[in-house]
Design an enzyme around this catalytic site. Structure first.
Site, short mmCIF file in Angstrom:
data_model
loop_
_atom_site.label_atom_id
_atom_site.label_comp_id
_atom_site.label_asym_id
_atom_site.label_seq_id
_atom_site.Cartn_x
_atom_site.Cartn_y
_atom_site.Cartn_z
N SER A 117 1.89 -9.75 -1.07
CA SER A 117 1.45 -8.36 -0.94
C SER A 117 1.66 -7.76 0.44
CB SER A 117 -0.03 -8.24 -1.32
OG SER A 117 -0.82 -9.11 -0.54
N GLU A 144 -9.84 5.89 3.30
CA GLU A 144 -10.61 4.79 3.85
C GLU A 144 -9.63 3.65 4.13
OE1 GLU A 144 -9.98 5.13 0.72
OE2 GLU A 144 -9.33 3.10 0.23
N LYS A 147 0.80 -1.23 0.00
CA LYS A 147 0.00 0.00 0.00
C LYS A 147 0.84 1.29 0.00
CE LYS A 147 -4.31 -1.73 0.48
NZ LYS A 147 -4.15 -3.07 1.00
C1 LIG Z 1 -5.12 -4.09 1.00
C2 LIG Z 1 -4.41 -5.36 0.80
C3 LIG Z 1 -4.74 -6.24 -0.25
C4 LIG Z 1 -5.91 -6.02 -1.17
O1 LIG Z 1 -5.90 -4.85 -1.91
P1 LIG Z 1 -5.54 -4.80 -3.46
O2 LIG Z 1 -5.86 -3.42 -3.84
O3 LIG Z 1 -6.40 -5.82 -4.13
O4 LIG Z 1 -4.11 -5.13 -3.58
C5 LIG Z 1 -3.97 -7.36 -0.43
N1 LIG Z 1 -2.94 -7.65 0.40
C6 LIG Z 1 -2.61 -6.85 1.43
C7 LIG Z 1 -1.48 -7.24 2.30
C8 LIG Z 1 -3.33 -5.68 1.66
O5 LIG Z 1 -2.99 -4.89 2.68
#
Ligand SMILES: *Cc1c(COP(=O)(O)O)cnc(C)c1O
Length: 406
Positions: free
Chosen positions: A385, A118, A96
């Site tokens: 992610s 948000e 993020k």
């Molecule tokens: C917010 C988040 C997601 C999902 O959001 P995307 O916009 O689909 O990437 C996935 N993995 C993590 C660790 C997150 O914090």
């Protein structure tokens, strides 16, 4: 029949990815969105902006992130070779912050002094609160009450960082309602406030801009895999909430015809109404919170309840670019249930020493099915992610069946 628009050049000037996307917002926000689009185009063309962002990504955020060969997991699955793109190692613990950092620099250029955002799992709220602290912006984060309870650790982090966290008590009290409140705030305070939207969602220019700020994931992964393996991967895999980490990984490979792409949505308790958040399973075309895309709605167009063990995937609409990539057949989308995600969470923790976020675990669950099918010649990059620190209490409850923390 006309051929579908080339996915590598989208969106068009009004934010359309084929039939998806666009600008479905109240009149009062149009001027701000047009100003934002204009300033973003200027910033993109300004070498000083890129240089400042690159320096911050390197020295503050922690880029480039490694591409890690998951050796023991690959062996255990007995198929394709698996690499993990380690966005979990970034400052604040998830991808993020790539986007939050880009947008705070834009807010500075726009002369804004206040930021709103948000958050679902709290990772975007933490990333936003972090860049606000770093650059001295006033910061308000909207978060559903249910998410505040299941991601209490991140609520505390945002408050440590000086942000005000506002509890949203409407409706299902999760991400959708938090976005509604943030948009309401923006309409009222648009002059001095920038809204750092946290995924590849909402009105133009957000899906494009958020994607562009995350493209660095795929750009790095592309050169890293070429260096390590001397070839492009067969598959890219990522979890899909709004779709920002997935599109960041996918986009730099769109022109590489041999590279297939798999997005994994949240299957929750299974594909039954109100029990999941897999928009491409039983969803339909509609408009939600600024954009036309695939979403979960009933016959009257009312948005349905969603469920996922991971707050970050628990949202009724998917980013419009993913809807387009699915329609033109450039990317495939599947889902993982809560149970499958938790199995992948444990397996990767124990075989690789990497505790993933529960969102990430959905992508990993997709890899568990795909790797044996591809066979030993196959090559997969899965986007890691985020890290699982924020999910410790939730995962412990699900796995050990006990409340570890009060
Ligand atoms: C917010 C988040 C997601 C999902 O959001 P995307 O916009 O689909 O990437 C996935 N993995 C993590 C660790 C997150 O914090």
């Amino acid at each position: 029949m006309s051929s579908p628009p080339d996915p590598t050049t989208l969106p068009d000037a009004r934010g359309h990815f084929g039939t998806y996307g666009g600008m479905f917002v109240p009149e009062t926000l149009m001027a701000a969105l047009e100003e934002l689009t204009h300033e973003y185009e200027r910033a993109k063309a300004d070498p000083a902006f890129r240089a400042e962002l690159d320096a911050l990504l390197r020295d503050y955020v922690g880029r480039p992130t490694p591409l890690t060969f998951a050796e023991r997991w690959t062996e255990a699955l007995g198929g394709a070779k698996i690499y993990l793109k380690r966005e979990d190692l970034l400052h604040t613990g998830a991808h993020k912050i790539n986007n939050a950092m880009g947008q705070i620099l834009l807010a500075k250029r726009l002369g804004k002094s206040r930021i709103i955002a948000e958050t679902g799992a709290g990772q975007h709220g933490v990333a936003t609160a972090t860049v606000c602290a770093r650059f001295g912006f006033d910061c308000t984060i909207y978060m559903g009450e249910v998410d505040m309870a299941r991601q209490a650790l991140n609520v505390a982090r945002m408050r440590f960082l000086g942000a005000e966290v506002k509890a949203v008590t409407a409706g299902q009290r999760t991400l959708k309602e938090a976005v509604n409140e943030a948009m309401r705030d923006w309409v009222t305070n648009v002059r001095g406030t920038h809204y750092i939207l946290g995924s590849a969602l909402g009105s133009h220019p957000f899906p494009m801009m958020v994607r562009d700020f995350h493209r660095v994931i795929g750009e790095e992964a592309r050169s890293q895999i070429l260096e390590k393996e001397g070839r492009l991967p067969d598959y890219l895999v990522a979890c899909v909430g709004g779709g920002s980490n997935a599109i960041g990984l996918f986009h730099p490979f769109l022109a590489d015809g041999s590279v297939k792409m798999l997005g994994v949505e949240a299957g929750g308790h299974g594909i039954k109404r109100g029990e999941h958040a897999a928009r491409f399973q039983g969803g339909k075309l509609g408009v939600l919170q600024g954009t036309k895309t695939w979403l979960l709605a009933d016959a009257d167009g009312q948005i349905e309840l969603t469920h996922s063990v991971s707050a970050g995937l628990d949202y009724a609409a998917v980013g419009p670019e993913h809807a387009h990539l699915k329609e033109v057949g450039r990317a495939d989308y599947t889902y993982a249930t809560d149970a499958e995600a938790l199995e992948a969470f444990q397996q990767v923790s124990q075989l690789e020493g990497i505790i993933p976020a529960l969102e990430t675990a959905h992508g990993l669950a997709g890899v568990r099915k795909l790797a044996p099918e591809l066979g030993a010649d196959g090559l997969i990059i899965c986007n890691c992610s985020g890290r699982g620190d924020k999910d410790v209490a939730q995962a412990a409850k699900a796995i050990f069946g006990e409340e570890v923390f009060g």
